[in-house]
Each structure stands twice: as C-alpha cells, then as structure tokens.
Scaffold this motif. Structure first.
Motif, mmCIF file in Angstrom:
data_model
loop_
_atom_site.group_PDB
_atom_site.id
_atom_site.type_symbol
_atom_site.label_atom_id
_atom_site.label_comp_id
_atom_site.label_asym_id
_atom_site.label_seq_id
_atom_site.Cartn_x
_atom_site.Cartn_y
_atom_site.Cartn_z
ATOM 1 N N LYS A 39 0.750 -1.092 0.007
ATOM 2 C CA LYS A 39 -0.064 -0.025 -0.351
ATOM 3 C C LYS A 39 0.810 1.219 0.141
ATOM 4 O O LYS A 39 0.502 2.124 -0.593
ATOM 5 N N GLU A 40 1.885 1.223 0.787
ATOM 6 C CA GLU A 40 3.033 2.460 0.600
ATOM 7 C C GLU A 40 3.678 2.523 -0.658
ATOM 8 O O GLU A 40 3.743 3.667 -0.750
ATOM 9 N N VAL A 45 4.342 5.835 -5.429
ATOM 10 C CA VAL A 45 4.341 5.653 -7.061
ATOM 11 C C VAL A 45 2.999 6.794 -7.245
ATOM 12 O O VAL A 45 3.404 7.399 -8.516
ATOM 13 N N SER A 46 1.912 6.824 -6.740
ATOM 14 C CA SER A 46 0.827 7.842 -6.955
ATOM 15 C C SER A 46 1.391 9.348 -7.051
ATOM 16 O O SER A 46 1.007 10.007 -7.492
ATOM 17 N N GLU A 67 15.378 4.736 -0.248
ATOM 18 C CA GLU A 67 15.102 3.352 0.598
ATOM 19 C C GLU A 67 13.959 2.510 -0.102
ATOM 20 O O GLU A 67 13.937 1.595 -0.466
ATOM 21 N N ILE A 68 12.835 3.510 -0.469
ATOM 22 C CA ILE A 68 11.511 2.956 -1.033
ATOM 23 C C ILE A 68 11.846 2.605 -2.649
ATOM 24 O O ILE A 68 11.375 1.593 -2.790
ATOM 25 N N LEU A 69 12.626 3.394 -3.336
ATOM 26 C CA LEU A 69 12.828 3.088 -4.684
ATOM 27 C C LEU A 69 13.711 1.929 -4.619
ATOM 28 O O LEU A 69 13.487 1.157 -5.905
ATOM 29 N N SER A 70 14.396 1.580 -3.831
ATOM 30 C CA SER A 70 15.165 0.350 -3.991
ATOM 31 C C SER A 70 14.360 -0.823 -3.937
ATOM 32 O O SER A 70 14.769 -2.050 -4.564
ATOM 33 N N ASN A 71 13.198 -0.720 -3.355
ATOM 34 C CA ASN A 71 12.396 -2.028 -3.253
ATOM 35 C C ASN A 71 11.332 -1.962 -4.608
ATOM 36 O O ASN A 71 10.422 -3.147 -4.632
ATOM 37 N N ILE A 72 11.225 -0.861 -5.439
ATOM 38 C CA ILE A 72 10.243 -0.902 -6.632
ATOM 39 C C ILE A 72 11.192 -0.847 -7.855
ATOM 40 O O ILE A 72 12.060 -0.155 -8.193
ATOM 41 N N SER A 73 10.796 -1.872 -8.837
ATOM 42 C CA SER A 73 11.470 -1.914 -10.104
ATOM 43 C C SER A 73 10.857 -1.183 -11.407
ATOM 44 O O SER A 73 11.478 -1.014 -12.197
#
Length: 75
Positions: A39-40, A45-46, A67-73
């Motif tokens: 959800k976070e 992204v939104s 840190e958040i971007l490292s988990n999103i590809s």
C-alpha cells in the motif's frame, strides 16, 4: 516412540499449542507487513510517479525515497 515425542511426558499439548500459536502469529504478521508495504509503495508511486525530470531527481536524492525506490523496479 513417535507418540512419546508428540506427548512429551504429558506436556505435549501445551508445547504444540504454543508452537502453533507462535507460527500462526508470525505468519499473520508477515502478511500484514507485506500488505502495508504494498500500500505504501502504491501511494509513493501515485505521488512521485508523474513528476517531471527535475522534481523526480530531487525526490530520488532524499534518503527515505531512495530506500523506497530500492524496493520498486517499475519506476
């Protein structure tokens, strides 16, 4: 022999109930944490997915965003 291991001299009910409770609790905690992370990531992204290049670079430079971007590809 297996019955002795399972019964544990009369304490098996308590041991196996405790083990089951712990296993179920950890499983639920894992899935709740995974759901919250998802959800976070969607909120992130939104919020930052449609920025122009200059603002996107500023957002990437912040520690928490990195840190958040490292988990999103897919950004």
């Amino acid at each position: 022999m297996i019955n002795e291991i399972i019964s544990m001299n009369g304490y098996g009910v308590y041991v196996w109930a405790s083990f089951s409770f712990t296993l179920i609790s950890f499983t639920i905690l894992y899935f709740v944490t995974k759901l919250q992370l998802s959800k976070e990531q969607k909120k992130f992204v939104s919020k930052f997915g449609s920025l122009n290049e200059e603002k996107a670079e500023a957002a990437r430079s912040q520690n928490i965003n990195r840190e958040i971007l490292s988990n999103i590809s897919n950004i």
